[in-house]
Design a protein around this motif. Structure first.
Motif, PDB file in Angstrom:
ATOM      1  N   UNK A 354       0.869  -1.246  -0.080  1.00 21.60           N
ATOM      2  CA  UNK A 354       0.011  -0.060  -0.213  1.00 21.60           C
ATOM      3  C   UNK A 354       0.984   1.253  -0.062  1.00 21.60           C
ATOM      4  N   UNK A 355       0.299   2.239  -0.029  1.00 21.05           N
ATOM      5  CA  UNK A 355       1.106   3.659  -0.205  1.00 21.05           C
ATOM      6  C   UNK A 355       0.691   4.401   1.189  1.00 21.05           C
ATOM      7  N   UNK A 356       2.064   4.924   1.632  1.00 30.45           N
ATOM      8  CA  UNK A 356       1.970   5.690   2.932  1.00 30.45           C
ATOM      9  C   UNK A 356       2.512   7.245   2.669  1.00 30.45           C
ATOM     10  N   UNK A 357       2.213   7.998   3.374  1.00 32.67           N
ATOM     11  CA  UNK A 357       2.590   9.425   3.143  1.00 32.67           C
ATOM     12  C   UNK A 357       3.905   9.799   3.853  1.00 32.67           C
ATOM     13  N   UNK A 358       4.876  10.497   2.995  1.00 32.42           N
ATOM     14  CA  UNK A 358       6.076  10.820   3.620  1.00 32.42           C
ATOM     15  C   UNK A 358       6.271  12.343   2.955  1.00 32.42           C
ATOM     16  N   UNK A 359       6.793  13.396   4.102  1.00 33.37           N
ATOM     17  CA  UNK A 359       6.852  14.695   3.522  1.00 33.37           C
ATOM     18  C   UNK A 359       8.387  15.167   3.930  1.00 33.37           C
ATOM     19  N   UNK A 360       9.131  15.677   3.257  1.00 32.60           N
ATOM     20  CA  UNK A 360      10.394  16.528   3.498  1.00 32.60           C
ATOM     21  C   UNK A 360      10.207  17.965   3.484  1.00 32.60           C
ATOM     22  N   UNK A 385      16.179  20.545   8.674  1.00 30.91           N
ATOM     23  CA  UNK A 385      15.597  19.477   7.828  1.00 30.91           C
ATOM     24  C   UNK A 385      14.369  18.988   8.751  1.00 30.91           C
ATOM     25  N   UNK A 386      13.168  18.719   8.067  1.00 34.81           N
ATOM     26  CA  UNK A 386      11.963  18.092   9.044  1.00 34.81           C
ATOM     27  C   UNK A 386      11.531  17.002   7.962  1.00 34.81           C
ATOM     28  N   UNK A 387      11.515  15.843   8.647  1.00 36.65           N
ATOM     29  CA  UNK A 387      10.804  14.648   7.974  1.00 36.65           C
ATOM     30  C   UNK A 387       9.593  14.156   8.893  1.00 36.65           C
ATOM     31  N   UNK A 388       8.653  13.700   7.910  1.00 40.48           N
ATOM     32  CA  UNK A 388       7.387  13.338   8.581  1.00 40.48           C
ATOM     33  C   UNK A 388       6.950  12.157   7.601  1.00 40.48           C
ATOM     34  N   UNK A 389       6.550  10.945   8.385  1.00 42.45           N
ATOM     35  CA  UNK A 389       5.938   9.732   7.865  1.00 42.45           C
ATOM     36  C   UNK A 389       4.716   9.498   8.410  1.00 42.45           C
ATOM     37  N   UNK A 390       3.469   9.477   7.758  1.00 40.15           N
ATOM     38  CA  UNK A 390       2.365   9.174   8.390  1.00 40.15           C
ATOM     39  C   UNK A 390       2.098   7.675   8.860  1.00 40.15           C
ATOM     40  N   UNK A 392      -1.393   7.078  10.171  1.00 42.14           N
ATOM     41  CA  UNK A 392      -2.736   7.172   9.724  1.00 42.14           C
ATOM     42  C   UNK A 392      -3.062   8.404   8.951  1.00 42.14           C
ATOM     43  N   UNK A 393      -4.313   8.658   8.311  1.00 39.17           N
ATOM     44  CA  UNK A 393      -4.439   9.640   7.851  1.00 39.17           C
ATOM     45  C   UNK A 393      -4.308  11.014   8.490  1.00 39.17           C
ATOM     46  N   UNK A 394      -4.384  11.129   9.650  1.00 42.72           N
ATOM     47  CA  UNK A 394      -4.252  12.081  10.541  1.00 42.72           C
ATOM     48  C   UNK A 394      -2.954  12.003  11.453  1.00 42.72           C
ATOM     49  N   UNK A 395      -2.344  11.067  11.609  1.00 42.76           N
ATOM     50  CA  UNK A 395      -1.240  10.891  12.618  1.00 42.76           C
ATOM     51  C   UNK A 395      -0.082  10.356  12.285  1.00 42.76           C
ATOM     52  N   UNK A 396       0.978  11.195  12.462  1.00 46.63           N
ATOM     53  CA  UNK A 396       2.297  11.051  11.957  1.00 46.63           C
ATOM     54  C   UNK A 396       3.428  10.904  12.721  1.00 46.63           C
ATOM     55  N   UNK A 397       4.624  10.596  12.479  1.00 40.05           N
ATOM     56  CA  UNK A 397       5.824  10.597  13.216  1.00 40.05           C
ATOM     57  C   UNK A 397       6.767  11.641  12.525  1.00 40.05           C
ATOM     58  N   UNK A 398       7.473  12.451  13.334  1.00 41.09           N
ATOM     59  CA  UNK A 398       8.547  13.346  12.563  1.00 41.09           C
ATOM     60  C   UNK A 398      10.014  13.149  13.388  1.00 41.09           C
ATOM     61  N   UNK A 399      10.825  13.554  12.690  1.00 41.61           N
ATOM     62  CA  UNK A 399      12.219  13.741  12.937  1.00 41.61           C
ATOM     63  C   UNK A 399      12.840  15.095  12.355  1.00 41.61           C
ATOM     64  N   UNK A 400      13.596  15.804  13.177  1.00 36.64           N
ATOM     65  CA  UNK A 400      13.922  17.133  12.813  1.00 36.64           C
ATOM     66  C   UNK A 400      15.229  17.531  13.199  1.00 36.64           C
ATOM     67  N   UNK A 401      16.103  18.174  12.538  1.00 39.56           N
ATOM     68  CA  UNK A 401      17.281  18.702  13.179  1.00 39.56           C
ATOM     69  C   UNK A 401      17.483  20.043  12.474  1.00 39.56           C
ATOM     70  N   UNK A 402      17.916  21.023  13.305  1.00 41.82           N
ATOM     71  CA  UNK A 402      18.006  22.449  13.029  1.00 41.82           C
ATOM     72  C   UNK A 402      19.640  22.896  13.682  1.00 41.82           C
ATOM     73  N   UNK A 403      20.063  23.756  13.044  1.00 39.74           N
ATOM     74  CA  UNK A 403      21.394  24.346  13.470  1.00 39.74           C
ATOM     75  C   UNK A 403      21.322  25.709  13.042  1.00 39.74           C
TER      76      UNK A 403
END
Length: 502
Positions: A354-360, A385-390, A392-403
């Motif tokens: 199936x297809x899951x969502x990802x956002x950079x 840089x902020x990465x998100x991975x869904x 569910x349709x409304x819930x996601x996990x995220x990892x972020x790095x800022x300098x």
């Protein structure tokens, strides 16, 4: 001496991600193959006083228009005496073929960071470069492996570093397999790996106990890891971690891993072992030039098909410095993909594809009135840089790095992981959301003490097109022990993808 923590290992996920992880697809799936180039380079830059520092850099560049590439990049100190020096940011490059096996690339990196006591000022780093590459393998009109020479200039405009040098560079071309976000949630006959080609992510906490030097204190670490299965029992991956407790606020490490894991038949348990090599330093931890090596053994328990917990113990050493430590680590992980479910041949559909969502996202942040260890509070700006991975349709996990790149906090960085919720789209293009993030931060004289921070955020999101997104965020970052307790304002632009999962 100014030290820092860097979680631009998120950038490094991209740095050595499986650029060649290609998927065979059916045209009816709507799958697309975006050309990418994963690059690794090394050069020696000159600091004030004719001090030499070996700089290892990597990037993950996507071809967004014919000949034009862009993406995240990270640089770190590898030799010399500046362990803990890390800079993360974005790279833009133009590729010009000269012959069937030769190409010229001109590019510009811009980012923020510092550490290791280097005179970086506010932290902004610019690196224009010119690379001449020769094809080592691969077809003339397809992905391949390239190597060559680089001429570059490293500049910190509000610091003291200005260096021109030659270096070596290697590039691996491949494809980033994806669909449009409109396909998220639908079944698919894409049977290969999608996105960057990683199969699982782990979020971890560790305790390091230094050996042989009573002056070194116990270090508490927070971090995460990405793995790619090379074989049902063998994987490789990347990990990043930073000090979140103990007496080493500002310590960070970024490592590449190679591991083995064997399930125990008839149980949800698996045992394993891994080795890792990379860069680390900061927080007055004596890694000298920055090289770091790690080895450990582990046991894992699968709580469900996709989620697991694990315990690991081992040793970590700095070959160039005096740092030696034992560590114990606990992790919780999520299987993004199950390659063992892939069909043996094209045309056989995987029943769990199936297809899951990802956002950079590329993000600019303003931290208002950040507390300093000495002197008055002062605002600072960072790039991230902020990465998100869904999930569910409304819930996601995220990892972020800022300098940081401005505000007299050049060695400050923060790495965060967390979860978020997002509303359905309203008025055609708008949505709102909220995130709860936690992680480690330090460096640049910012008062985070042990390093542990939390950051709740509210977001307003705008769809600009089929894949383009804009985000406006407001929140607050707070150090659990230090004086940092400041409002955060964020403006981000991102690209959304659909990626296959099994």
């Amino acid at each position: 001496m100014t030290q820092k923590i860097s979680f631009w290992g998120l950038g490094v996920w991209c740095l050595l991600g499986i650029a060649g992880a290609q998927a065979q697809t059916r045209p009816s799936d709507g799958a697309r193959a975006l050309p990418v180039s994963t690059r690794l380079g090394f050069e020696t830059i000159t600091l004030p006083g004719d001090e030499a520092m070996g700089l290892l850099g990597g990037s993950y560049l996507m071809e967004f228009a014919p000949g034009w590439l862009g993406g995240p990049a990270v640089y770190g100190g590898a030799t010399g005496h500046r362990g803990g020096f890390f800079v993360g940011g974005a790279e833009l490059a133009y590729r010009l073929p000269l012959a069937s096996r030769v190409r010229l690339e001109v590019g510009l990196f811009a980012g923020g960071g510092g550490g290791g006591g280097a005179p970086v000022g506010g932290g902004l780093m610019l690196r224009p470069h010119l690379d001449l590459l020769w094809r080592l393998s691969g077809p003339a009109d397809g992905p391949g492996v390239w190597a060559g020479l680089s001429a570059s200039s490293v500049r910190f405009p509000n610091g003291e570093i200005r260096s021109n040098q030659a270096g070596l560079v290697m590039a691996v071309d491949g494809d980033f397999i994806y669909t449009l976000p409109s396909a998220v949630g639908k079944s698919s006959s894409i049977w290969g790996r999608g996105g960057m080609g990683f199969d699982r992510i782990s979020i971890s906490g560790a305790v390091g106990e230094p050996r042989g030097d009573g002056r070194q204190q116990r270090i508490g670490l927070a971090g995460f890891r990405l793995d790619h299965w090379l074989h049902p029992n063998v994987y490789w991956g990347m990990e990043a971690a930073g000090a979140a407790g103990g007496g080493a606020g500002g310590y960070a490490e970024i490592l590449a891993n190679l591991g083995f894991e064997q399930p125990i038949k008839g149980t949800p348990l698996a045992v394993g072992a891994r080795t890792a090599l990379g860069l680390g330093g900061g927080g007055a931890v004596p890694t000298d030039g920055g090289l770091l090596a790690k080895a450990g053994i582990s046991i894992s328990l699968h709580l469900s098909r996709d989620f697991f917990v694990s315990l690991e113990g081992g040793t970590v050493n700095a070959p160039q410095g005096a740092f030696r430590a034992r560590y114990a680590q606990a992790s919780i992980g999520w299987d993004l993909d199950h390659p063992s479910n892939a069909p043996a041949a094209l045309g056989r559909l995987s029943p769990r594809s199936w297809i899951e969502g990802m956002e950079w996202n590329l993000a600019l942040e303003h931290v208002d009135g950040a507390a300093r260890k000495t002197g008055p509070d002062k605002s600072m700006q960072s790039v991230g840089l902020v990465l998100r991975r869904s999930l569910t349709e409304l819930l996601y996990l995220t990892g972020q790095a800022h300098s940081a790149f401005n505000g007299d906090a050049g060695a400050y960085s923060v790495g965060l992981v967390g979860a978020g919720v997002q509303s359905p789209v309203f008025a055609g293009r708008w949505s709102v959301g909220a995130e709860l993030l936690a992680g480690a931060a330090g460096g640049g004289g910012v008062d985070t003490e042990g390093g542990a921070v939390v950051q709740p955020m509210l977001r307003l999101n705008l769809d600009l097109g089929p894949q383009s997104r804009a985000h406006l965020g407001v929140g607050r970052i707070r150090a659990l022990k230090g004086g940092l307790d400041s409002p955060v304002f964020e403006l981000a632009w991102g690209l959304a993808f659909g990626v296959p999962a099994r």
